[in-house]
Design a protein around this motif. Structure first.
Motif, PDB file in Angstrom:
ATOM      1  N   ALA A   1       0.849  -1.369  -0.245  1.00  0.00           N
ATOM      2  CA  ALA A   1      -0.007   0.170  -0.082  1.00  0.00           C
ATOM      3  C   ALA A   1       0.614   1.386  -0.332  1.00  0.00           C
ATOM      4  O   ALA A   1       0.163   2.295   0.303  1.00  0.00           O
ATOM      5  CB  ALA A   1      -1.329  -0.019   1.038  1.00  0.00           C
ATOM      6  N   ILE A   2       2.942   0.881  -0.007  1.00  0.00           N
ATOM      7  CA  ILE A   2       3.110   2.230  -0.390  1.00  0.00           C
ATOM      8  C   ILE A   2       3.638   2.262  -1.423  1.00  0.00           C
ATOM      9  O   ILE A   2       4.784   1.865  -1.620  1.00  0.00           O
ATOM     10  CB  ILE A   2       4.637   1.884   1.013  1.00  0.00           C
ATOM     11  CG1 ILE A   2       3.881   1.768   2.481  1.00  0.00           C
ATOM     12  CG2 ILE A   2       4.801   3.545   0.531  1.00  0.00           C
ATOM     13  CD1 ILE A   2       4.741   1.337   2.884  1.00  0.00           C
ATOM     14  N   PRO A   3       2.973   3.237  -2.282  1.00  0.00           N
ATOM     15  CA  PRO A   3       3.228   3.943  -3.550  1.00  0.00           C
ATOM     16  C   PRO A   3       4.869   4.369  -3.410  1.00  0.00           C
ATOM     17  O   PRO A   3       5.313   4.654  -2.703  1.00  0.00           O
ATOM     18  CB  PRO A   3       2.039   4.968  -3.796  1.00  0.00           C
ATOM     19  CG  PRO A   3       1.116   4.592  -2.821  1.00  0.00           C
ATOM     20  CD  PRO A   3       1.667   4.325  -1.785  1.00  0.00           C
TER      21      PRO A   3
ATOM     22  N   VAL B   1       5.148   7.939  -2.223  1.00  0.00           N
ATOM     23  CA  VAL B   1       5.415   7.647  -0.859  1.00  0.00           C
ATOM     24  C   VAL B   1       6.216   7.346   0.026  1.00  0.00           C
ATOM     25  O   VAL B   1       7.174   7.898   0.537  1.00  0.00           O
ATOM     26  CB  VAL B   1       3.805   7.043  -0.051  1.00  0.00           C
ATOM     27  CG1 VAL B   1       4.278   6.746   1.922  1.00  0.00           C
ATOM     28  CG2 VAL B   1       3.108   7.304  -0.563  1.00  0.00           C
TER      29      VAL B   1
ATOM     30  N   VAL C   1      -2.541   8.931   2.037  1.00  0.00           N
ATOM     31  CA  VAL C   1      -2.435   8.354   0.213  1.00  0.00           C
ATOM     32  C   VAL C   1      -2.157   7.054   0.918  1.00  0.00           C
ATOM     33  O   VAL C   1      -3.065   5.853   0.563  1.00  0.00           O
ATOM     34  CB  VAL C   1      -2.045   8.531  -0.649  1.00  0.00           C
ATOM     35  CG1 VAL C   1      -1.534   7.693  -1.707  1.00  0.00           C
ATOM     36  CG2 VAL C   1      -1.676   9.919  -1.211  1.00  0.00           C
ATOM     37  N   VAL C   2      -1.648   6.475   1.761  1.00  0.00           N
ATOM     38  CA  VAL C   2      -1.334   5.809   2.243  1.00  0.00           C
ATOM     39  C   VAL C   2      -2.961   4.857   2.970  1.00  0.00           C
ATOM     40  O   VAL C   2      -3.075   3.398   2.611  1.00  0.00           O
ATOM     41  CB  VAL C   2       0.219   5.088   3.514  1.00  0.00           C
ATOM     42  CG1 VAL C   2       0.061   3.261   3.681  1.00  0.00           C
ATOM     43  CG2 VAL C   2       0.891   4.939   2.327  1.00  0.00           C
TER      44      VAL C   2
ATOM     45  N   VAL D   1      -5.748   3.999   0.441  1.00  0.00           N
ATOM     46  CA  VAL D   1      -5.401   2.596  -0.200  1.00  0.00           C
ATOM     47  C   VAL D   1      -5.715   1.227   0.697  1.00  0.00           C
ATOM     48  O   VAL D   1      -6.311   0.313   0.380  1.00  0.00           O
ATOM     49  CB  VAL D   1      -3.702   2.934  -0.480  1.00  0.00           C
ATOM     50  CG1 VAL D   1      -3.858   1.868  -1.634  1.00  0.00           C
ATOM     51  CG2 VAL D   1      -3.671   4.025  -1.817  1.00  0.00           C
ATOM     52  N   VAL D   2      -4.908   1.629   1.507  1.00  0.00           N
ATOM     53  CA  VAL D   2      -5.020   0.218   2.749  1.00  0.00           C
ATOM     54  C   VAL D   2      -6.469  -0.399   2.996  1.00  0.00           C
ATOM     55  O   VAL D   2      -7.419  -1.039   2.708  1.00  0.00           O
ATOM     56  CB  VAL D   2      -4.431   0.452   3.954  1.00  0.00           C
ATOM     57  CG1 VAL D   2      -5.331  -0.659   4.654  1.00  0.00           C
ATOM     58  CG2 VAL D   2      -3.100   0.384   3.965  1.00  0.00           C
TER      59      VAL D   2
END
Lengths: 319, 286
Positions: free
Chosen positions: A144-146, A149, B262-263, B266-267
Motif C-alpha cells: 500500500a506504499i506507492p 510515498v 494516500v496510504v 489505499v489500505v
C-alpha cells in the motif's frame, strides 16, 4: 506440438502484439484535433526551420500510412527521430540515460525477488501460524506504499534525518558510488511490488505442499529441506516467473516517479520532462521501449517455462 | 441458482464468520474520508489556499493541528480538500472501466468465435501498456490535468474487467438455465443481458473495487510528477510535489501528511475490496 513450432507460434504472437502496439503509439497523435505541425511544435516558436524539421521528420505532407511506414522503418534502424528540446537524435538522448534506469530496475528487481521469495516461502512453510499472518500483513502494508510515498519517507528518514544516504543524483559514475546512490531509490521502487511476488510465492507453495506427491516424498523418508527444495519449490516456480514478468513494465514506469523524487537522470525522468516540455518524439520512443521490454520479457518467460517446468509443455491437463 | 446476488444483499447477509475488524475499521475510515471530502468547506478549519507568510512551516499546534507548509497554508485543510480529487477521480475510473469492461466481456464471452479472438488480442495489446504509462501518454497528447488521464485510465483498466467478465460469461453460457431459456424461445440477447449479466455483475463489481486503490495511487503519482492536478490546487499528489523542496530542509509534515493520507485511503479501499470479493466469491460463480 514440437518445441520449435511452439516457439514459432509465440514469436508470431509477439510480433503481432508489437505491431499493434506500434500502431497505437504512432496513431495516438491523430487523436489530437487540429494541425499536426502546430501539435508537434506546441509551446515553441513555429520558425520556418522548425516547421521544415518536423515536417521532414514525420513526413507530414505524406498520407498517414506512409508516415507510419517511414517512422517504423526508422525505428527498425534505431532511428527514433530528433528530440525537440535537445536538438539531438532521440536515440542518443535515451541511450545516455538508459544505464541509470537499468541499474535502478535491476537493483529493485533483486530486492523484490529476495524479499518476495523469502517472505512467501517462510509464510507458506508456517501457514496458518502467527509467522504466516505477520508476513502477510507485512506484505499487504508494503503493497500500500506507492513509490512516491516510499521515496519521500526514505529521503526524510535516511537522507535528511540520519544522513546515511544521498538524496539526489546518481553519483560520480563509479560502480560502488552508483550502487550507493541507488540504494534508497531502488528500495522505494521495490516496496510496492514485493507484495505481488510474496503472495504468489506463498499461494503457489501452499498449493504444492498439499499435493499427494509431497506426502509420498515425505513418506519415502526424504528430509523436510529436500522435500521443500526438490518437490515443492521447483513445482511452484511457474506462477512466480509469470508474475515477475508482468512486473517489468510497471517497474520501468514507476521508476519515473522514483527518478523524479531522487533527481536521477534516467529515462523515467526523461519521459516526465519530455511530457512537460512537449517533446513528443521522445515520449513516443520511451513509450514504445517500455512496451517492447514488457512484451519481450514476457515472451522469453513464456518460451523458457517448459524448460523450468516440463509439465507446462504437456498442457494444463498434466497439472 | 439464477437469483442474482446483489452487492447490497451480500453486505447485509448474516455473517458466516466473526466480524472482520480490519473491514469495519476500513469502512469507517473510508466513510470519514468521504464525508470530509463532501463537506470540506464546513469541516476544514481554514481556506486551503489561504497564504499566511507569518506562519510559514508552523509546527502542529491548536491553531494548525498538522502544521503549515512553505506558504503558511494549513496542512490539515489542504488534506481535507485534497480528499475530493483523491476519491472522486478513481471512482469515475472504476465505474467507467467496469461498465466498459462488462459490456466488452459480455460481448466476447457470449458471442465467442472471431469476435472473442479479436477482442482478446486487443486486450493483450492494452495489457502491454501499464496504466500509468497510458495516463502519461494522455497528458502528452491532450495537456496537463486530470480529465485526459481519467478517460485514458478508464480505457486502460477496462480489459482487466472484460477478461474476468468474459471467463465468467463463457462458463455461465453452458449452464442448464441458459439452455432452458433458449428452449422456451427467449432470444440470445435477452438471456445474456437479463439473466447472465445479473449473475456475473456482483463478482465483477467486487473485483473492480480492488482497482480503486491502484487508480488512486497512480493518479496521485501523476500529480506528484506535476502532470496531473496542478499546484496550487490542494491535491495529495500535488501537495507532496510542492513539499519536496522543504523536505530537504527538514520540514517533513507538509509532505508526510498527504503521503500518509494516500496510504490510509489505499489500505482502506483494498481491505474493503478484498472482503467484498471474499464474500461474493470471486472467480467461481455461486
Amino acid at each position: 506440438m514440437t518445441a520449435a513450432r511452439r516457439v514459432a507460434g509465440k514469436l508470431g504472437g509477439l510480433l503481432l502484439t508489437l505491431f499493434l502496439a506500434s500502431l497505437l503509439v504512432f496513431f495516438s497523435r491523430f487523436l489530437v484535433p487540429g494541425d499536426p505541425v502546430s501539435f508537434l511544435l506546441r509551446g515553441r516558436k513555429p520558425s520556418p526551420e522548425a516547421i521544415a524539421q518536423v515536417t521532414a521528420q514525420y513526413g507530414l505532407d505524406l498520407p498517414p500510412w506512409q508516415q507510419y511506414l517511414n517512422w517504423l522503418a526508422g525505428i527498425l534502424h534505431g532511428d527514433f527521430g530528433r528530440s525537440l528540446q535537445y536538438r539531438q537524435d532521440v536515440t542518443a538522448v535515451i541511450g545516455e540515460r538508459l544505464p541509470v534506469t537499468l541499474g535502478l530496475v535491476v537493483m529493485a528487481g533483486l530486492m523484490i525477488a529476495v524479499v518476495g521469495l523469502v517472505g512467501g516461502i517462510v509464510a507458506a512453510l508456517n501457514r496458518g501460524r502467527i509467522l504466516d499472518r505477520s508476513v502477510l500483513i507485512g506484505l499487504t502494508v508494503l503493497g500500500a506504499i506507492p513509490s512516491f510515498v516510499g521515496s519521500i519517507v526514505l529521503i526524510a528518514v535516511f537522507a535528511v534525518q540520519l544522513g546515511w544516504f544521498p538524496s539526489f543524483g546518481s553519483g560520480d559514475g563509479g560502480f560502488l558510488d552508483t550502487v550507493y546512490h541507488l540504494v534508497l531509490p531502488s528500495i522505494a521502487l521495490a516496496v510496492v511490488f514485493v507484495v505481488l511476488v510474496g503472495k504468489v510465492t506463498r499461494s503457489s507453495m501452499v498449493d504444492q505442499l498439499g499435493r499427494e506427491h509431497v506426502e509420498v516424498a515425505t513418506s519415502r523418508g526424504l528430509g523436510r529441506a529436500t522435500v521443500v527444495r526438490r518437490h515443492v519449490f521447483r513445482n511452484a516456480i511457474g506462477p512466480i516467473l509469470t508474475v515477475s514478468g508482468l512486473l517489468v513494465a510497471g517497474l520501468i514506469v514507476a521508476s519515473s516517479i522514483v527518478e523524479a523524487a531522487f533527481g536521477l537522470a534516467g529515462i523515467g525522468s526523461l519521459l516526465v520532462q519530455s511530457v512537460d516540455r512537449l517533446d513528443f518524439p521522445v515520449v513516443q520512443a520511451i513509450v514504445l521501449l517500455v512496451v517492447f521490454a514488457f512484451v519481450v520479457v514476457n515472451a522469453i518467460i513464456d518460451i523458457l517455462e517448459p524448460w523450468v517446468d516440463p509439465r507446462s509443455a504437456a498442457g494444463a491437463g498434466a497439472r | 441458482m439464477t437469483t442474482p446476488t446483489l452487492a447490497l444483499e451480500v453486505l447485509r447477509a448474516p455473517r458466516a464468520r466473526p466480524a472482520n475488524t480490519a473491514y469495519v475499521i476500513s469502512l469507517v475510515v473510508l466513510g470519514v474520508l468521504t464525508l470530509a471530502a463532501i463537506f470540506a468547506p464546513w469541516v476544514a478549519p481554514y481556506d486551503p489556499d489561504q497564504v499566511d507568510l507569518g506562519a510559514v512551516y508552523a509546527s502542529p499546534s491548536t491553531a494548525h493541528w498538522l502544521g503549515t507548509d512553505a506558504l503558511g497554508r494549513d496542512t490539515l485543510s489542504r488534506m481535507i480538500y485534497g480528499a475530493r480529487t483523491a476519491l472522486l477521480a478513481p471512482l469515475i475510473v472504476v465505474v467507467a472501466s467496469t461498465i466498459i469492461g462488462i459490456l466488452l466481456g459480455l460481448l466476447a464471452g457470449w458471442r465467442g468465435g472471431w469476435l472473442d479472438s479479436v477482442l482478446g488480442r486487443i486486450f493483450d495489446v492494452v495489457f502491454a501498456f501499464p496504466s500509468l504509462l497510458i495516463a502519461i501518454m494522455a497528458v502528452a497528447l491532450f495537456g496537463k490535468g486530470l480529465v485526459a488521464p481519467v478517460i485514458a485510465m478508464s480505457i486502460a483498466y477496462a480489459p482487466f474487467v472484460a477478461r474476468l467478465t468474459r471467463s465468467l460469461v463463457a462458463s455461465e453460457r453452458s449452464r442448464p438455465y441458459v439452455s432452458a431459456y433458449r428452449v422456451q424461445g427467449f432470444s440470445g440477447g435477452w438471456i445474456a443481458t437479463r439473466r447472465v449479466l445479473p449473475n456475473v455483475t456482483p463478482i465483477v463489481g467486487a473485483q473492480s473495487t480492488l482497482n480503486f486503490g491502484y487508480v488512486l495511487a497512480e493518479l496521485a503519482a501523476l500529480s506528484f510528477l506535476g502532470l496531473g492536478v496542478q499546484a496550487p490546487t490542494a491535491d495529495w499528489g500535488a501537495m507532496i510535489n510542492e513539499a519536496q523542496a522543504g523536505l530537504l530542509g527538514g520540514h517533513f509534515l507538509p509532505a508526510i501528511v498527504p503521503a500518509v493520507a494516500v496510504v490510509i485511503a489505499v489500505v482502506a479501499v483494498n481491505v474493503i475490496g478484498e472482503e467484498l470479493s471474499d464474500r461474493i466469491g470471486g472467480g467461481s460463480p455461486a
